[in-house]
Scaffold this motif. Structure first.
Motif, PDB file in Angstrom:
ATOM      1  N   TYR A  22      59.827  52.635 102.785  1.00 42.42           N
ATOM      2  CA  TYR A  22      61.331  52.510 103.112  1.00 42.42           C
ATOM      3  C   TYR A  22      61.067  53.586 105.272  1.00 42.42           C
ATOM      4  N   GLN A  23      60.026  54.519 105.352  1.00 43.32           N
ATOM      5  CA  GLN A  23      60.480  55.411 105.918  1.00 43.32           C
ATOM      6  C   GLN A  23      62.081  56.084 106.067  1.00 43.32           C
ATOM      7  N   GLU A  24      62.386  56.053 105.003  1.00 50.27           N
ATOM      8  CA  GLU A  24      63.791  56.847 104.827  1.00 50.27           C
ATOM      9  C   GLU A  24      63.905  57.870 105.978  1.00 50.27           C
ATOM     10  N   PRO A  25      65.350  57.980 106.330  1.00 48.73           N
ATOM     11  CA  PRO A  25      66.006  59.288 107.328  1.00 48.73           C
ATOM     12  C   PRO A  25      65.412  60.996 105.955  1.00 48.73           C
ATOM     13  N   ARG A  26      64.381  62.317 105.868  1.00 47.42           N
ATOM     14  CA  ARG A  26      64.525  62.373 104.715  1.00 47.42           C
ATOM     15  C   ARG A  26      65.295  63.426 105.176  1.00 47.42           C
ATOM     16  N   GLN A  27      66.800  63.489 104.554  1.00 45.08           N
ATOM     17  CA  GLN A  27      67.900  63.723 104.713  1.00 45.08           C
ATOM     18  C   GLN A  27      68.307  63.905 103.324  1.00 45.08           C
TER      19      GLN A  27
END
Length: 233
Positions: A81-86
């Motif tokens: 999903y290319q989610e933000p790495r947060q």
């Protein structure tokens, strides 16, 4: 040009830092397993050795597998999903809780197979050992890859466990080239563990291993979807 290069370095450093942090959460959840492993490797008495061995067997489905499911789940979100790495800690804990029952059941299943394989291996006659050792090594590799693909499939799709077990097993042979590539990457990672400091290796082994497995699985899924697309049309 300079700004573009700086952004690339910044993105790479952020990805490395996120992977190290994710691996740190995985190690933190597996701290009892690490302590038991040390007790098994460096026992002070036969009683401690037996205690550590039993503890490791129990902790495989109850501690190691749930934490590994969460590790793969976070990695899958980053890759797919290319989610933000947060908010890594919150996501890890949520996936840990959501997948605990399934991971515990998977730990019992794969742990039983591993113990059965180990027990039958110890019963081999010494004269047959050189011949059958290759076969047992092959079965051990199949079991490991099956487990990795099952974890990837479980965190990727909400399929029933029985279906996920069957599908992840046949994926091994449906995409043999991708499976061999995964084994090559894992072998390289294992070699890295041997060559570098074990403490330093522990900081990256979970993150790199899960990334290799998730990437291989997602490539297989994308390949299958691409083949199925013309038929659906």
């Amino acid at each position: 040009m300079g700004n573009e290069r700086w952004y690339r370095w910044y993105g790479a450093s952020q990805a490395i830092a996120s992977m190290l942090l994710l691996n740190g959460y995985w190690l933190l959840f597996n701290l009892p397993v690490l302590l038991l492993a040390l007790g098994l490797i460096f026992p002070s008495s036969p009683r401690q050795f037996l205690f550590s061995l039993v503890g490791l067997i129990i902790s495989f489905p109850s501690i190691l597998l749930p934490a590994t499911f969460a590790l793969f789940g976070v990695m899958r979100r980053w890759l797919y999903y290319q989610e933000p790495r947060q908010a890594i800690g919150g996501t890890f804990w949520r996936l840990y809780r959501e997948n605990y029952r399934r991971s515990f059941a998977a730990g019992l299943f794969f742990g039983s197979l591993a113990l059965l394989l180990l027990g039958s291996y110890r019963q081999i006659d010494s004269f047959q050992l050189p011949v059958l050792a290759v076969g047992y090594l092959f079965l051990s590799i199949i079991l490991l890859v099956w487990l990795l693909y099952f974890i990837c499939d479980s965190v990727h799709l909400a399929a029933p466990m029985r279906l996920a077990l069957i599908k992840s097993f046949f994926i091994i042979f449906w995409a043999p080239l991708q499976t061999l590539m995964l084994l090559g990457l894992l072998s390289g990672l294992a070699l890295l563990l041997v060559l570098i400091n074990p403490l330093l290796a522990g900081l990256i082994v979970g993150g790199l291993g899960s990334q290799c497995a998730c990437y291989s699985y997602l490539r297989i899924i994308q390949k299958a979807q691409a083949k199925a697309a013309p038929a659906d049309e």
